[in-house]
Design a protein around this motif. Structure first.
Motif, PDB file in Angstrom:
ATOM      1  N   SER A 223       0.829  -1.206   0.000  1.00 31.32           N
ATOM      2  CA  SER A 223       0.000   0.000   0.000  1.00 31.32           C
ATOM      3  C   SER A 223       0.864   1.257   0.000  1.00 31.32           C
ATOM      4  CB  SER A 223      -0.981  -0.003   1.169  1.00 31.32           C
ATOM      5  OG  SER A 223      -0.295   0.105   2.379  1.00 31.32           O
ATOM      6  N   THR A 224       2.069   1.185   0.606  1.00 31.62           N
ATOM      7  CA  THR A 224       2.965   2.338   0.543  1.00 31.62           C
ATOM      8  C   THR A 224       3.413   2.594  -0.886  1.00 31.62           C
ATOM      9  OG1 THR A 224       3.749   1.868   2.768  1.00 31.62           O
ATOM     10  CG2 THR A 224       5.086   3.350   1.457  1.00 31.62           C
ATOM     11  N   MET A 225       3.837   1.528  -1.556  1.00 31.55           N
ATOM     12  CA  MET A 225       4.250   1.674  -2.953  1.00 31.55           C
ATOM     13  C   MET A 225       3.124   2.274  -3.779  1.00 31.55           C
ATOM     14  SD  MET A 225       7.325   0.564  -3.504  1.00 31.55           S
ATOM     15  CE  MET A 225       7.440  -0.004  -5.190  1.00 31.55           C
TER      16      MET A 225
ATOM     17  N   GLY B 154       0.058   8.884  -5.658  1.00 29.50           N
ATOM     18  CA  GLY B 154       0.086  10.228  -5.096  1.00 29.50           C
ATOM     19  C   GLY B 154       1.088  11.119  -5.807  1.00 29.50           C
ATOM     20  N   PHE B 155       2.255  10.556  -6.142  1.00 35.01           N
ATOM     21  CA  PHE B 155       3.278  11.347  -6.828  1.00 35.01           C
ATOM     22  C   PHE B 155       2.786  11.775  -8.206  1.00 35.01           C
ATOM     23  CE2 PHE B 155       6.816  11.582  -9.821  1.00 35.01           C
ATOM     24  CZ  PHE B 155       7.562  12.585  -9.238  1.00 35.01           C
ATOM     25  N   LEU B 156       2.263  10.814  -8.955  1.00 33.14           N
ATOM     26  CA  LEU B 156       1.795  11.138 -10.306  1.00 33.14           C
ATOM     27  C   LEU B 156       0.683  12.185 -10.258  1.00 33.14           C
ATOM     28  CD1 LEU B 156       1.794   7.634 -12.027  1.00 33.14           C
ATOM     29  CD2 LEU B 156       3.277   9.586 -12.510  1.00 33.14           C
ATOM     30  N   ALA B 157      -0.264  11.983  -9.346  1.00 34.99           N
ATOM     31  CA  ALA B 157      -1.386  12.919  -9.262  1.00 34.99           C
ATOM     32  C   ALA B 157      -0.892  14.289  -8.810  1.00 34.99           C
ATOM     33  CB  ALA B 157      -2.445  12.386  -8.314  1.00 34.99           C
ATOM     34  N   GLY B 158      -0.010  14.309  -7.802  1.00 38.01           N
ATOM     35  CA  GLY B 158       0.511  15.581  -7.301  1.00 38.01           C
ATOM     36  C   GLY B 158       1.251  16.333  -8.391  1.00 38.01           C
ATOM     37  N   TYR B 159       2.083  15.605  -9.128  1.00 35.05           N
ATOM     38  CA  TYR B 159       2.825  16.242 -10.210  1.00 35.05           C
ATOM     39  C   TYR B 159       1.865  16.783 -11.263  1.00 35.05           C
ATOM     40  CZ  TYR B 159       6.244  17.226 -13.743  1.00 35.05           C
ATOM     41  OH  TYR B 159       7.018  17.892 -14.652  1.00 35.05           O
ATOM     42  N   SER B 160       0.910  15.961 -11.594  1.00 32.26           N
ATOM     43  CA  SER B 160      -0.056  16.341 -12.618  1.00 32.26           C
ATOM     44  C   SER B 160      -0.803  17.607 -12.213  1.00 32.26           C
ATOM     45  CB  SER B 160      -1.028  15.188 -12.826  1.00 32.26           C
ATOM     46  OG  SER B 160      -1.809  15.380 -13.972  1.00 32.26           O
TER      47      SER B 160
END
Lengths: 279, 350, 292
Positions: free
Chosen positions: A83-85, A91-97
């Motif tokens: 779940s961390t992965m 989260g990273f992809l969405a945040g960057y986007s």
């Protein structure tokens, strides 16, 4: 001047004393439980101060026939890692986007609002809803269900933290990489991710610990074979009311990730915990 | 490795706001172009469009005759030096310079050679294994240059690259960049808000105002023949005096309560521009007009006066030392050919 | 795709997974929860049947003693524990900031309780509170008191739970407030000292007002988490004795999983979510009007 300095010194001494007391109160329970885990049941009940340490509690917890601890531990490692992965990647992809790819304001706000509102909802209420949902779609694998649930539970936190770390990276670096000829993926992989590595580590440690510690959802979604460490401990405590020293040993063992994190990643934990709340 | 650059009827809007209103420009092989203007005039947007970091709303950009408007930055064969340098903080100087080469797919031995050459050219050889944070401002600036030139691009883009340096270093880097560009003979476009940088470095200066090109000409032409009131007021320090005037009988201009001979084609209401450094103290009897001294400052090489001429503030800059006191009446004259005349309605030079 | 900004399909692919989780695993279940709160669910042969009961589930809440006890106990716990955590946390933060580098070891140690699973905290304190051999009774025995039945007495149980919560979460308040204290502008307090302010005046008139937003944020943050309290109570008391430590998460959990009454549990969940949202909305507006 010298009296003032003396005064300052004695104030400092008093404050250090206060901090020391707080530290004793903080650490005391852990020391006590660690000591208890090496005692025999009788030594604990007698309240003996001097005792011969024994390892039988750990033997019983880890290798005992009726103990499910080893299995719980593996389940927890699996659920927390997966779940961390997942939460970090998504989260990273969405945040960057959201930060960089020019979404209209309402899309950005929708996700940020979600991240905030979601934190208001007691996990227990979601545990019920997820239970109904997974039962409804016939998802029979508890571990997969729990991984999905934990990913959902910690995704807002990951998104929030990673966004705040991403915001610290100057856009010009990505533009420079793009002009230097890097593709979208290469820009992320060679420039953005290495620069925000400390932020990624912070987020990763926190999400892992939170998933490892999570209790009510795990309790709702798992059974005896799929139970995680907190669920295992709770069941053990309820079913073996009087096996105090084994409970102590199990408690010590389940604090291992927290202790490791504290030992090696203290800086990152502080960074993550404060970034999440302050920004 | 030279290239021409052509900009055709380029427009750019952010939402409903148009920030570039149809720009046209031709830039020659190996030219050093400065884009000059105040912040918010659209100069950085123009540079970013040339780089491919921003879309165009309409119009086109051609490099060497190829339309690159729809191409991504990496296909345009350009390099850019950012205001903040944008050095990759996690990479050493060597890795920073190597990054674009690696992405071009050049093999390792060639890359090492080119890095060494570039480092040598920029005096960076001793610093190759340092991280950007261990370098001084000037060194970082050179690494940013190195990362740009190592690729041997068709066009160099500079976005206010010297604004983070202290004054002394800025002057030094100015000539270094200029020398480098001349040695490499690469077309360069240099955005700045500092007119001294633009005028001293560039072959031609594109002066922008509110999303339009006011004038695109060699530096001295901007100074000698400003195309508009805006250019006149922008170029030169202290700034040109701009006063209201009126052309009478096609041969004289009434302004500053005086009469100036005029041989141009303008008529009616005009704006008259007089550079402070073109004004002279007149011999008694030869004065065209006079002013009352309000304040003066002496910079050693020049004496700058602020005068009240017929109720208007008027600046004069002299290279002689005079003993004057506030309140003194100062007789003044201006050579006939130093009068700049602009249409008052359009602001254009007549 | 030509331009840097749009980056075409990458834009959509990057947001899609998060959107799916948002839509399918949080919006949908919450919507489902809302719908369920107007229904009663019965199971037969692996098939569930929903019977619409209108507002009945909500109406039943009014006369549910457990629900009332749960809300009341939770509010007491949130109020007392959060206030104590913020106060002690602020004191520790100021102390750490004042003694500077010498507090490094403490800054590390204080992190520990935050990272330990709540259920383990419950287990540890359950042993410490033990009537016969618990260390708490051993200590008060030294001064000639006790033994006390910390968890078994209905008048003491809630307080015992609150003590555990304070112990568990004070470090978190400390951490947030320390960040705020360390971010205080030094020149302002120096200016105050030059103006002749005493340490106490300077703290009360300069530092405290500057810290106020951080204190408020910490309080809200902690209160939100405290409202969800479940883990420690589960092992410490299981809500007992009687309803002495019945907290709302516990009540909801039992409706769903012990009594398998999801309709009623949903109504309870929805009510609780609304209460929390309302309290926070009120707090935010008041804070905003105060800071203006």
């Amino acid at each position: 001047m010298s009296t003032r300095r003396k005064q300052n010194l004695s104030v400092d001494r008093a404050l250090l004393g206060f901090l020391f007391l707080a530290a004793v109160l903080t650490i005391g329970p852990f020391l006590w439980i660690a000591l208890a885990s090496f005692k025999t049941q009788i030594a604990l009940l007698m309240g003996t101060v001097k005792f011969t340490p024994v390892s039988m509690n750990y033997d019983e917890v880890l290798f005992g026939n009726t103990s499910t601890f080893a299995r719980n531990f593996l389940n927890s490692v699996l659920v927390a890692s997966a779940s961390t992965m997942a939460a970090m990647t998504i989260g990273f992809l969405a945040g960057y986007s959201l930060l960089r790819l020019r979404w209209p304001a309402w899309v950005v706000n929708l996700f940020l609002l979600w991240a905030v509102v979601f934190n208001l909802v007691p996990p227990v209420t979601l545990a019920g809803a997820w239970y109904e949902l997974f039962r409804g779609i016939g998802l029979s694998n508890d571990t997969v269900a729990l991984i999905l649930a934990h990913t959902t539970l910690h995704l807002p936190m990951a998104l929030w933290l990673l966004s705040s770390f991403l915001r610290e990276i100057p856009r010009e670096l990505e533009e420079a990489a793009f002009i230097d000829g890097a593709s979208f993926v290469k820009t992320l992989w060679r420039v953005v991710i290495p620069i925000m590595m400390p932020g990624l580590v912070s987020t990763g440690i926190l999400v892992f610990i939170f998933s490892w510690n999570e209790f009510p959802v795990a309790l709702a979604l798992t059974n005896n074979t799929s139970a995680t460490v907190p669920v295992g401990i709770a069941k053990f405590a309820q079913e073996n009311e009087i096996k105090y020293t084994q409970m102590a040993a199990a408690s010590v063992l389940s604090a291992i990730p927290a202790l490791l994190a504290l030992l090696f990643g203290q800086r990152y934990i502080v960074k993550g915990l404060t970034a999440g709340a302050v920004k | 490795m030279m290239a021409t650059l052509t900009i055709q009827s380029l427009r750019k809007s952010f939402g409903a706001v148009e920030v570039l209103h149809g720009l046209d420009a031709d830039i020659q092989d190996g030219e050093f172009i400065a884009i000059l203007g105040e912040s918010g005039c659209g100069k950085s947007t123009l540079l970013r469009i040339i780089a491919g970091l921003e879309d165009t709303t309409s119009g086109s950009i051609c490099i060497d005759g190829t339309d690159v408007t729809q191409q991504s930055p990496r296909d345009r064969d350009i390099a850019m030096v950012f205001q903040s340098y944008a050095l990759y903080p996690h990479m050493t100087v060597r890795q920073n310079i190597d990054f674009p080469l690696e992405l071009m797919g050049i093999d390792k031995a060639d890359r090492a050679g080119r890095i060494a050459e570039t480092a040598n050219l920029l005096n960076l050889t001793p610093y190759l294994d340092r991280k950007p944070r261990d370098l001084s401002g000037g060194q970082r600036q050179r690494v940013a240059m190195g990362r740009a030139i190592v690729r041997e691009p068709k066009v160099f883009l500079f976005d206010e690259p010297l604004s983070n340096l202290d004054a002394k270093l800025r002057v030094q880097m100015r000539s270094e960049i200029r020398n480098l560009q001349q040695r490499l003979k690469v077309t360069a476009i240099y955005v700045t808000h500092d007119q001294v940088e633009a005028l001293t470095m560039a072959d031609r200066v594109m002066l922008m105002n509110k999303g339009k090109i006011e004038q695109f000409a060699p530096p001295l032409e901007l100074y000698d023949h400003p195309a508009s009131v805006f250019v006149a007021g922008f170029v030169g320090s202290p700034a040109m005096n701009l006063v209201e005037g009126e052309v009478r009988d096609r041969n004289r201009i009434m302004a500053l309560g005086a009469e100036f001979p005029y041989a141009g084609t303008g008529a009616g209401e005009v704006t008259v521009g007089i550079r402070p450094e073109h004004v002279r103290i007149a011999e008694p009897g030869a004065a065209l007009f006079s002013g009352r001294l309000m304040s003066s400052e002496n910079t050693g090489d020049r004496l700058n006066l602020l005068l009240d001429v017929a109720g208007e503030a008027f600046r004069v800059s002299l290279n002689e030392r005079l003993q004057l006191a506030p309140g003194d009446s100062v007789p003044l004259s201006v050579p006939d050919d130093c009068l700049h005349v602009f249409d008052r309605a359009t602001g254009k030079r007549i | 795709m030509a331009n840097f900004r749009g980056r075409g399909s990458a834009r959509y692919f990057s947001i899609l997974p998060a959107f799916l989780f948002l839509a399918l695993l949080s919006a949908l279940p919450l919507f489902n929860l809302f719908a369920l709160s107007f229904a009663e669910v019965s199971w037969s042969g692996g098939q569930s049947t929903w019977t619409w009961v209108g507002l009945n589930n909500y109406l039943a809440l009014g006369s549910d003693a457990l629900f009332k006890a749960g809300i009341l106990n939770t509010v007491i716990l949130v109020g007392v524990a959060t206030t104590a955590q913020v106060t002690i946390g602020l004191m520790l933060a100021l102390a750490c900031s004042r003694v500077g580098r010498r507090s490094r070891i403490y800054r590390t140690l204080f992190l520990l309780p935050i990272l330990i699973p709540g259920i383990i905290i419950g287990a540890i304190w359950r042993l410490m509170y033990n009537y016969q051999f618990g260390v708490v009774n051993q200590i008060i025995d030294l001064v000639g008191l006790g033994p006390v039945d910390w968890l078994g007495s209905s008048s003491l149980a809630l307080m015992s739970v609150i003590i555990v919560d304070i112990w568990h979460w004070t470090p978190f308040s400390f951490l947030l407030l320390l960040a705020a204290v360390e971010a205080l502008p030094r020149d302002v307090s120096e200016a105050a000292q030059i103006d002749g302010a005493s340490k106490w005046t300077e703290f009360r008139r300069i530092s405290l007002p500057l810290l106020w937003p951080a204190i408020f944020t910490t309080f809200v943050f902690r209160a939100i988490i405290a409202f969800k309290v479940f883990d420690e109570v589960y092992l410490l008391t299981g809500g007992g004795p009687g309803t002495a430590t019945e907290v709302i998460s516990f009540t909801i959990y039992q409706r769903f999983f012990t009594q398998d009454n999801p309709g009623y549990g949903s109504a309870m969940s929805v009510t609780v979510i609304f209460i929390i949202a309302a309290v926070i909305a009120v707090a935010m507006t008041r804070q905003r009007s105060r800071s203006q």
